[in-house]
Enzyme design. Structure first.
Site, PDB file in Angstrom:
ATOM      1  N   SER A 198      44.795 -31.835  90.351  1.00 15.66           N
ATOM      2  CA  SER A 198      45.853 -32.075  90.256  1.00 15.66           C
ATOM      3  C   SER A 198      46.784 -31.002  89.575  1.00 15.66           C
ATOM      4  O   SER A 198      46.694 -29.867  89.979  1.00 15.66           O
ATOM      5  CB  SER A 198      45.888 -33.358  89.410  1.00 15.66           C
ATOM      6  OG  SER A 198      47.117 -34.263  89.473  1.00 15.66           O
ATOM      7  N   GLU A 317      45.889 -39.388  98.979  1.00 16.23           N
ATOM      8  CA  GLU A 317      46.376 -39.234  97.551  1.00 16.23           C
ATOM      9  C   GLU A 317      47.423 -40.361  96.985  1.00 16.23           C
ATOM     10  O   GLU A 317      47.112 -40.499  96.045  1.00 16.23           O
ATOM     11  CB  GLU A 317      47.089 -38.055  97.577  1.00 16.23           C
ATOM     12  CG  GLU A 317      46.146 -36.896  98.099  1.00 16.23           C
ATOM     13  CD  GLU A 317      45.475 -35.925  97.185  1.00 16.23           C
ATOM     14  OE1 GLU A 317      45.382 -36.669  95.978  1.00 16.23           O
ATOM     15  OE2 GLU A 317      44.947 -34.928  97.404  1.00 16.23           O
ATOM     16  N   HIS A 411      43.900 -40.227  95.111  1.00 17.58           N
ATOM     17  CA  HIS A 411      44.099 -38.859  93.981  1.00 17.58           C
ATOM     18  C   HIS A 411      43.164 -39.135  93.084  1.00 17.58           C
ATOM     19  O   HIS A 411      43.105 -40.033  92.357  1.00 17.58           O
ATOM     20  CB  HIS A 411      45.508 -39.057  93.386  1.00 17.58           C
ATOM     21  CG  HIS A 411      45.785 -37.748  92.703  1.00 17.58           C
ATOM     22  ND1 HIS A 411      45.946 -36.497  93.283  1.00 17.58           N
ATOM     23  CD2 HIS A 411      46.146 -37.616  91.503  1.00 17.58           C
ATOM     24  CE1 HIS A 411      46.086 -35.388  92.322  1.00 17.58           C
ATOM     25  NE2 HIS A 411      46.224 -36.312  91.063  1.00 17.58           N
TER      26      HIS A 411
END
Length: 508
Positions: A198, A317, A411
């Site tokens: 991320s 995600e 995600h």
């Protein structure tokens, strides 16, 4: 006098760590001076050297941060927020390396949307998952949110041109510390892999692009990142003006920011955006010494020539963000229209409708969120770096044991899959998803140690070739695919676009 153990000489003084089981641990080593007072918003500086032996057996303070919720960040290590936060942690095996040059080194860069997290985020902890595989693991804190990425150059002049990227400059300073000191902890300074998920992965790309970090790492792993999430000067100026208004300041007295209590600064930051909606507000500003040009352009031009990269994203995600804010999918059309205009926005939406007829309107928006934020940027990072070094690309479609299957490919799940792989495999040895987690951790370890992610039982993982879009799809069973998601990918413009927020925010 007690016996001294695990004492290492660093550039700034002696440090003493601890031994816990098969690992040696040094927690909370200062790698830079406290960025307080006159050093707030300024480049990191060397810490004051110390005499004697400094006991480093507990983590230092963590960076001031908001209550943003990013699934990749985990829970903060504590509520011990402080501007004096620039600390680094090192873990290594008790047994000396059989290689006289030392163990390979993994430097973990935490995520959290540049507003949350710390070097000891869940599930990374002390890095035991990879120390046990024969490497030295390093993690560290860096400045976050407005304290790490507030651009003041618009108001205070060119002398402040680095203020909008001091969080990134902290990361570079930490890597310089690793280069200069890691040999004393059993690590090889010539075998360093940077790894992040991320915002940590976006940081990896920024480090690959920065002229200030050239040569500091030989390999990199980017999980759900890309090389596009930076602010242009106009974007940064709009955010800075809005921030000043929240604090009751004018452009003429912006210099007073260095005297305002940190908790007031964070409160103003949270007034602009909080929770999931704050995740994409703060980011490094272009034009600083750390990022003179857009990172994707720098990487394509060879800024990290020779640096091997594993780059991947997850298959869905956006589903994680839809749980954090139920309106996430509804924003897609507005975001696309703002970026590309109405005609292109509808071309993209229609492509997803045709390619994924099983998805409803909101689910299409969630799929677009994931690709706009992570999937397309990861593809572009892979293409750019593959012109200059070996690259391997993956897409994680799995779901770690114990999580609802509708979260598959969400995600941050690849991070939890990899770092918790041993526990999953121990607790559910017959679960194919647990075995997938273990295979992924093996592949990461293989890459860090040998320079290639090939590891059984995964199929042979060939290098990424842009003309074939060679991709390891990590699911049960894992497989190699060529041109995955080709129909959706083709709908996106070839030119890059300025990264922004996902939810509309007044003044930005």
């Amino acid at each position: 006098m007690r016996e001294r153990k695990n004492v290492v000489a660093t550039k700034y003084g002696l440090v003493e760590g601890t031994t816990e089981g098969p690992n040696r641990l040094w927690r909370g080593i200062p790698y830079a001076a406290p960025p307080t007072g006159g050093l707030r918003y300024r480049l990191p500086q060397s810490p004051e050297p110390w005499s004697g032996v400094r006991l480093v057996d507990h983590p230092g303070h963590i960076a001031w941060q908001g209550r943003s919720i990013d699934p990749s960040a985990g829970a903060p290590a504590s509520e011990d927020f402080d501007e004096d936060c620039l600390f680094i942690n090192v873990s290594s095996p008790v047994t000396p390396s059989p290689d006289p040059q030392g163990y390979p080194v993994m430097v973990w860069i935490h995520g959290g949307g540049y507003t949350q997290g710390s070097g000891r985020e869940t599930p990374v902890g002390d890095g035991e998952a990879f120390v046990s595989r024969g490497m030295v693991v390093v993690s560290f804190n860096y400045r976050l949110g407005s304290l790490g990425f507030l651009d003041l150059s618009e108001f205070l002049g060119d002398s402040e041109r680095d203020s909008g990227a001091v969080g990134l400059l902290d990361q570079i300073f930490a890597l310089q510390w690793v280069r200069d000191n890691i040999i004393g902890f059993g690590g090889d300074p010539n075998r360093i892999t940077i790894y992040g998920v991320s915002a940590g992965a976006k940081s990896v790309a920024n480090l690959l692009a920065s002229p200030l970090s050239s040569g500091l790492a030989q390999q990199a792993i980017s999980g759900s990142g890309g090389a596009d999430h930076v602010a242009t000067r106009p974007q940064a100026a709009r955010l800075s003006r809005r921030y000043l208004r929240e604090l009751g300041l004018t452009e003429a007295n912006a210099h007073k920011l260095r005297a305002i209590p940190a908790d007031d600064l964070i409160a103003a930051q949270e007034e602009i955006a909080s929770g999931a909606r704050a995740i994409w507000v703060w980011r490094p500003t272009l034009g600083s010494s750390a990022l003179p040009i857009a990172p994707l352009n720098a990487i394509a031009a060879g800024s990290a020539a020779g640096v091997k990269v594993v780059a991947g994203s997850n298959g869905n995600e956006g589903v994680t963000y839809s749980l954090l804010d139920s309106s996430a999918g509804e924003q897609a059309e507005g975001v696309l229209t703002g970026l590309f205009g109405s005609d292109r926005a509808h071309i993209i939406i229609d492509a997803y409708r045709v390619a994924r007829p099983d998805l409803n309107h909101d689910d299409i928006g969630i799929a677009i969120l994931g690709d706009e934020r992570y999937g397309i940027p990861t593809r572009r990072l892979a293409i750019a770096q593959s012109m200059n070094a070996p690259v391997w690309r993956y897409r994680y479609d799995g779901c770690p044991p114990g999580l609802p299957p509708q979260l598959a490919g969400g995600h941050g799940l690849d991070m939890f899959a990899i770092w918790n792989a041993h526990d999953f495999a121990t607790q559910a040895p017959d679960d194919p998803q647990a075995q997938l987690c273990l295979a992924m951790a093996d592949a990461v370890s293989s890459f860090i140690i040998t320079g290639t992610p090939n590891a059984q039982p995964l199929p042979t993982w060939d290098r990424y070739e842009p003309n074939a879009e060679t991709t390891m799809v990590l699911d049960s069973p894992p497989r190699i695919e060529f041109h995955p998601g080709a129909q959706e990918t083709a709908a996106w413009p070839e030119e890059t676009w300025a990264s922004g927020t996902w939810w509309p925010i007044d003044g930005l």
